[in-house]
Structures are given as structure tokens and as C-alpha cells.
Motif scaffolding. Structure first.
Motif, PDB file in Angstrom:
ATOM      1  N   LEU A   1       0.828   2.390   0.871  1.00 33.37           N
ATOM      2  CA  LEU A   1       2.265   2.858   2.231  1.00 33.37           C
ATOM      3  C   LEU A   1       0.896   3.557   2.485  1.00 33.37           C
ATOM      4  O   LEU A   1       0.755   3.675   3.703  1.00 33.37           O
ATOM      5  N   PHE A   2       0.701   4.802   1.897  1.00 36.50           N
ATOM      6  CA  PHE A   2      -0.276   5.761   2.500  1.00 36.50           C
ATOM      7  C   PHE A   2      -1.697   5.289   2.950  1.00 36.50           C
ATOM      8  O   PHE A   2      -1.916   5.657   4.078  1.00 36.50           O
ATOM      9  N   VAL A   3      -2.592   4.189   2.555  1.00 34.87           N
ATOM     10  CA  VAL A   3      -3.554   3.560   2.624  1.00 34.87           C
ATOM     11  C   VAL A   3      -3.158   3.001   4.182  1.00 34.87           C
ATOM     12  O   VAL A   3      -4.151   3.089   5.127  1.00 34.87           O
ATOM     13  N   LEU A   4      -2.133   2.252   4.851  1.00 38.87           N
ATOM     14  CA  LEU A   4      -2.081   0.982   5.787  1.00 38.87           C
ATOM     15  C   LEU A   4      -1.358   1.860   6.766  1.00 38.87           C
ATOM     16  O   LEU A   4      -1.929   2.310   8.393  1.00 38.87           O
ATOM     17  N   THR A   5      -0.878   3.192   5.993  1.00 42.44           N
ATOM     18  CA  THR A   5      -0.284   4.436   6.998  1.00 42.44           C
ATOM     19  C   THR A   5      -0.752   4.996   7.921  1.00 42.44           C
ATOM     20  O   THR A   5      -1.749   5.077   8.993  1.00 42.44           O
ATOM     21  N   TYR A   6      -2.576   5.128   6.904  1.00 37.80           N
ATOM     22  CA  TYR A   6      -3.564   5.885   7.284  1.00 37.80           C
ATOM     23  C   TYR A   6      -4.044   5.683   8.507  1.00 37.80           C
ATOM     24  O   TYR A   6      -5.249   5.597   9.715  1.00 37.80           O
ATOM     25  N   GLY A   7      -4.227   3.979   8.023  1.00 36.27           N
ATOM     26  CA  GLY A   7      -5.471   2.782   9.031  1.00 36.27           C
ATOM     27  C   GLY A   7      -4.012   3.228  10.155  1.00 36.27           C
ATOM     28  O   GLY A   7      -5.259   2.903  11.744  1.00 36.27           O
ATOM     29  N   ALA A   8      -2.844   2.959   9.847  1.00 39.69           N
ATOM     30  CA  ALA A   8      -2.872   2.553  11.278  1.00 39.69           C
ATOM     31  C   ALA A   8      -2.960   4.013  12.729  1.00 39.69           C
ATOM     32  O   ALA A   8      -2.620   3.835  13.523  1.00 39.69           O
ATOM     33  N   LEU A   9      -2.773   5.192  11.848  1.00 37.85           N
ATOM     34  CA  LEU A   9      -2.825   6.469  12.643  1.00 37.85           C
ATOM     35  C   LEU A   9      -4.311   6.910  12.832  1.00 37.85           C
ATOM     36  O   LEU A   9      -4.285   6.697  14.002  1.00 37.85           O
TER      37      LEU A   9
END
Lengths: 166, 181
Positions: free
Chosen positions: B18-26
Motif C-alpha cells: 500500500l505504501f509503495v504503490l501510493t508512493y509510486g502514484a504520488l
């Protein structure tokens, strides 16, 4: 778990960052909410892919919504959705009485006007997850008293179940 | 109604995602919003700073580390306790100069780039993980330590390792303490 702290802080920084760098008129016309929602959408798509890699096929739409309310919500927000209601015609209301992203903000009506900023990402998350499971939807959220909130998902079109793909 | 048996996915791993994907989207959104790599890097650093100033409280509450007596001790704690706690990795620490205020964290594995194959075209100076530099800088400042934190090497840019450099900036008062000893 420590990871949760990181995600919560990142989410809050993202919300304030989007609003800080918003240009004139962007806040009013909802551009900021859209940005956050779109980011959530991407993440929801990715998450649900990793989630359902090895799970069995869903039998119907309700099955999918139950998955979102139980497994998905528990993994992402450490608890299940407290209440799921549907009209069996494509509208679902997911109620979370202690929404993780709002618990630190207030307990009651304080800061209510800011709540929607902190729900946009999650609306996108749900929409993205549903999208990759074949359900095109519109997801909105409403809060009347923090930290409880309701997410409303409205199916657009028909569910493309695997059985219907020729 | 029999439930078909299926392997439960690793929920803890997905929670990390969740954190990794959110960071990627950011980062993807920032690349859309800003044309210059330096602007994205600066934004990520600033964001990381905001996170770091708050994360350090969470860290101190969870880890109960005692008082540190040297920059090298602090860097070891960052690598062995903080990184382990939040990202599940333990970078190795090297000291880069004799006055012992410049250190490097060598990241063998970097969970933030798990889903990143390469930098997007035209983004060769993007410091994808610049958030980490801001986080370290913000956290240190909250415990009254000024430092410069930057990426010295980056696997995504073709280097052999990913290396974060921490330079502790000496404060004038410190020299006074040394003399008294």
C-alpha cells in the motif's frame, strides 16, 4: 504495525501538498479532490491485482463487495467495514464507524469541512479495486460525524463477470 | 454452500505494498505536474521533511532508544532500527571522512522501487526515492541535529548501488564542548 504510520503520514502530506500547490480556482472546482482520487484509483488497481492473484473467482457482484468490506478493508485499514447495505440494483453503501484516516482528526463535528479531502484517496482506492474486478463505478463519501463515514459505490453499466467474456 | 479452497494471499506483504504503490502514484502525479526533475526532487524532499518531523515521534515512542553520543551511533540507529522498523531493510553504514561527520547508507534492497523497472523517459535526473532524504533530514532536525541528506548513488540511474549520504553539520556550540573536555 509501523508501516501504517508511514502510510498515514504520507497520505496526510499528499493531501496538504495537493492543496498547498493548488492554483487559483483549483480548490473550488474540485481539481484537488480529482487528483487525490486518481492517485487512489491507481493504487486500488495495483493492490487488488496483488490481492486476488490466487483467490478463487467471485461468483457475483455481492461477493466482490463482501470481499472489499472484509479482506480488502482489513488489510488496508486494519478492520472490516461495519455495515454494508445495498439495493441489489448496483448501489452499495459501506459504513465504517471508525475510519482509520479520520480517527486522528477529530471525534465529532470539528473539521468536518475538511473531511472530504481525506476521503478522496480512499474513494479512488475503492473505485480502482472494483474497476480491476470488472465493476465500473462512481464512488463518493460522506461524513456526518467523525470518525464514522460512509462510502457509496454506484455501479455504472453491467458487471463484466468472467463467465460473460467470450 | 462449499467454499472453494484458495491460498490466502500474504496480507502483511500487501499492506506494505500500500505504501509503495501510493508512493509510486504520488511520483507519477508529480511527474505530470512538474516538468523539471529538480522540481519533483525538491517537492519529494519537502514532503519527506514534513513526514520526518512527525515520524521521529512515532519512532522514539516505539523504539525506546537511549541517548546517542556520536554521529556514528545515530547513523547506526537510523540504519539498523529505523529503516528496519519502517521499511524492513537494514542498510549498511560507512563513514566517509576522518572527522566522522559524513556517513553513507548503502541500500542493498530498496522496497520503494519494488515495482519500478526504470526511470521514465526524459527523467534521468529524477531521484525517485528523494522522500527518504527528506524524512531523515526532518527527523534529525526534530532532535536538534542539522544534516544534509542526499542520494550519492542510485541504482535506478545506473549506479551499482543505492547510496544515501548523511553529512552532519557541526554547530558552533559543539566546538566549545569539545574544548572543555
Amino acid at each position: 504495525m509501523a508501516d501504517e504510520a508511514l502510510f498515514l503520514l504520507l497520505h496526510n502530506e499528499m493531501v496538504s501538498g495537493v492543496y498547498k500547490s493548488a492554483e487559483q480556482g483549483e480548490v473550488e472546482n474540485g481539481r484537488c479532490i480529482t487528483k487525490l482520487e486518481n492517485m487512489g484509483f491507481r493504487v486500488g488497481q495495483g493492490l487488488i491485482e496483488r490481492f486476488t492473484k490466487d483467490t478463487a473467482r467471485f461468483k457475483d457482484e455481492l461477493d466482490i463487495m463482501k470481499f472489499i468490506c472484509k479482506d480488502f478493508w482489513t488489510t488496508v485499514f486494519k478492520k472490516q467495514i461495519d455495515n454494508l447495505r445495498t439495493n441489489h440494483q448496483g448501489i452499495y453503501v459501506l459504513q465504517d464507524n471508525k475510519f482509520r484516516l479520520l480517527t486522528q482528526m477529530s471525534a465529532g463535528k470539528q473539521y468536518l469541512e475538511h473531511a472530504s479531502k481525506y476521503l478522496a484517496f480512499t474513494c479512488g482506492l475503492i473505485r480502482g479495486g472494483l474497476s480491476n474486478l470488472g465493476i465500473k463505478s462512481i464512488v463518493t463519501a460522506e461524513v456526518s460525524s467523525m470518525p464514522a463515514c460512509k462510502f457509496q459505490g454506484q455501479r455504472v453499466g453491467n458487471w463484466i463477470s468472467p463467465a460473460n467474456i467470450h | 454452500m462449499s467454499c472453494p479452497t484458495h491460498r490466502r494471499p500474504e496480507y502483511r506483504k500487501i499492506n506494505k505494498d500500500l505504501f509503495v504503490l501510493t508512493y509510486g502514484a504520488l511520483v507519477a502525479q508529480l511527474c505530470k505536474d512538474y516538468e523539471k526533475d529538480e522540481d519533483v526532487n525538491k517537492y519529494l524532499d519537502k514532503m519527506g521533511y514534513g513526514i520526518g518531523t512527525r515520524l521521529v515521534e512515532d519512532f522514539l515512542a516505539r523504539s525506546c532508544v537511549g541517548r546517542c553520543h556520536s554521529y556514528s551511533e545515530i547513523t547506526d540507529i537510523i540504519a539498523q532500527v529505523a529503516f528496519k522498523m519502517y521499511l524492513g531493510i537494514t542498510p549498511s553504514v560507512t563513514c566517509n571522512n576522518s572527522s566522522r561527520n559524513e556517513f553513507s547508507l548503502i541500500l542493498d534492497k530498496n522496497p520503494l522501487v519494488e515495482f519500478v523497472e526504470e526511470l521514465p523517459a526524459g527523467r534521468s535526473s529524477l531521484c525517485y526515492c528523494n522522500l527518504l532524504c527528506g524524512i531523515i533530514r526532518g527527523a534529525l532536525e526534530m532532535v536538534h541535529l542539522a544534516a544534509d541528506v542526499t542520494f550519492l548513488q542510485d541504482r535506478l540511474k545506473g549506479d551499482s548501488v543505492t547510496e544515501i549520504g548523511i553529512t552532519f553539520l557541526k554547530k558552533p556550540e559543539e566546538k566549545k564542548y569539545r574544548r572543555k573536555k
